[in-house]
Design a protein around this motif. Structure first.
Motif, mmCIF file in Angstrom:
data_model
loop_
_atom_site.group_PDB
_atom_site.id
_atom_site.type_symbol
_atom_site.label_atom_id
_atom_site.label_comp_id
_atom_site.label_asym_id
_atom_site.label_seq_id
_atom_site.Cartn_x
_atom_site.Cartn_y
_atom_site.Cartn_z
ATOM 1 N N HIS A 1 -5.816 11.614 -2.632
ATOM 2 C CA HIS A 1 -6.257 10.314 -3.122
ATOM 3 C C HIS A 1 -5.135 9.389 -3.578
ATOM 4 N N SER A 2 -4.106 9.911 -4.184
ATOM 5 C CA SER A 2 -3.126 9.080 -4.883
ATOM 6 C C SER A 2 -1.905 8.715 -4.042
ATOM 7 N N HIS A 3 -1.800 9.256 -2.842
ATOM 8 C CA HIS A 3 -0.731 8.891 -1.900
ATOM 9 C C HIS A 3 0.668 9.042 -2.503
ATOM 10 N N GLY A 4 0.861 10.107 -3.263
ATOM 11 C CA GLY A 4 2.177 10.396 -3.812
ATOM 12 C C GLY A 4 2.586 9.554 -5.001
ATOM 13 N N LYS A 5 1.656 8.741 -5.521
ATOM 14 C CA LYS A 5 1.990 7.842 -6.625
ATOM 15 C C LYS A 5 1.576 8.380 -7.985
ATOM 16 N N LEU A 6 0.955 9.551 -7.993
ATOM 17 C CA LEU A 6 0.471 10.124 -9.247
ATOM 18 C C LEU A 6 1.014 11.537 -9.411
ATOM 19 N N LEU A 7 1.657 11.792 -10.526
ATOM 20 C CA LEU A 7 2.112 13.142 -10.834
ATOM 21 C C LEU A 7 0.960 13.949 -11.416
ATOM 22 N N ALA B 1 0.845 -1.195 0.000
ATOM 23 C CA ALA B 1 0.000 0.000 0.000
ATOM 24 C C ALA B 1 0.883 1.247 0.000
ATOM 25 N N CYS B 2 1.017 1.875 1.163
ATOM 26 C CA CYS B 2 1.805 3.117 1.230
ATOM 27 C C CYS B 2 3.137 2.947 1.940
ATOM 28 N N ASP B 3 3.297 1.845 2.656
ATOM 29 C CA ASP B 3 4.575 1.555 3.325
ATOM 30 C C ASP B 3 5.028 2.723 4.201
ATOM 31 N N ARG B 4 4.106 3.250 5.010
ATOM 32 C CA ARG B 4 4.474 4.341 5.896
ATOM 33 C C ARG B 4 5.461 3.837 6.967
#
Length: 297
Positions: free
Chosen positions: A220-226, A102-105
């Motif tokens: 929404h995109s958790h840093g995965k979308l530019l 997922a986000c690996d926080r």
């Protein structure tokens, strides 16, 4: 304050104003009402003076600690004008955020994640600041815990509704409805130092007034979308796990405009790498099922 008020009242009571035919002496009842009014005005004036003329201070002072439930949270004080902050996708209480797929926080537990997000928020947000939360506030928590976290966070809070903020029918969750949000909306527009900023939970390929220089903030995109040039992910996963000031948001958006060509190239490369993923998604599966149904005699 109390001693000064008593001195004024004592002086008024002991002073005898000259009596004239046009201005008869006030009755005890009138004098009593006057004195109460005077005390109230002096109290209000003192509070206004305290609010408008804070003691000189350079930047931020040491935070004051206040209890909330079993935890202790910081309130930062600032002498500079109040600010607007943007954030999204805190997902308080959501264990999935810690998983690598997922986000690996970088937290060992949900409690540590929640506490760190609260501390990061309160370290930069003053109680009088405004924070726009662009959706997905919490997940998997009971109403009491959601409220405890909400009221531990500094600032006047406004919500842009995210996909995890509603039930399956699209209704805003009761645990969020019952909180004292200053505003709840599905989209909004703000202005910062002459710059128009469109707020949405989702990234847009285009947005209102884009051709006139307006910027877009999304989550929404958790840093995965530019985002496109002028569009910035303000979610905590893209902003070092803390809210971003509107001034810093504009600086980041300005940079994407300045380097628009490189931004577009990066977006295209990411999209090309994701193309193969669509064949396995639910939409593609349903498409193949529909195609198979149409092919039947």
């Amino acid at each position: 304050m109390i001693k000064a008020t008593k001195r004024v009242i004592g002086t008024l009571l002991s002073t005898k104003a000259p009596r004239t035919l046009d201005a008869p002496q006030a009755s005890p009842v009138v004098r009593s009402h006057f004195l109460r009014s005077l005390v109230l005005k002096m109290s209000i004036r003192r509070r206004r003076h305290h609010d408008e003329d804070p003691e000189p201070n350079s930047g931020l002072t040491q935070p004051t600690r206040v209890p909330c439930g079993t935890q202790t949270y910081a309130i930062v004080s600032r002498s500079s004008p109040m600010c607007t902050f943007l954030t999204a996708d805190t997902h308080f209480g959501h264990a999935l955020m810690l998983k690598p797929e997922a986000c690996d926080r970088p937290y060992s537990s949900v409690d540590e994640m929640d506490q760190t997000l609260i501390d990061n928020w309160n370290a930069i947000v003053h109680p009088r600041d405004t924070v726009w939360h662009l959706g997905d506030f919490a997940m998997g928590l009971d109403e009491r815990r959601v409220a405890q976290i909400f009221y531990a966070l500094n600032g006047t809070k406004k919500l842009i509704v995210g996909n995890h903020d509603t039930d399956k029918k699209g209704n805003i969750l009761l645990s969020l409805q019952r909180l004292q949000w200053a505003e709840i909306a599905h989209a909004a527009e703000i202005m910062h130092d002459g710059q128009r900023i469109m707020l949405s939970h989702y990234a847009g390929y285009a947005w209102n007034a884009q051709h006139r220089g307006a910027y877009q903030a999304f989550g929404h995109s958790h840093g995965k979308l530019l985002g496109m040039p002028g569009s910035i992910d303000v979610g905590v996963d893209a902003q070092d796990f803390k809210p971003v000031a509107a001034e810093e948001f504009v600086r980041q958006a300005d940079y994407t405009i300045e380097h628009a060509e490189q931004r577009i190239e990066d977006i295209c490369m990411r999209l090309m790498n994701k193309a193969s993923q669509y064949a396995a998604r639910d939409g593609a599966v349903k498409f193949r099922e529909r195609q198979a149904g149409r092919a039947k005699p």
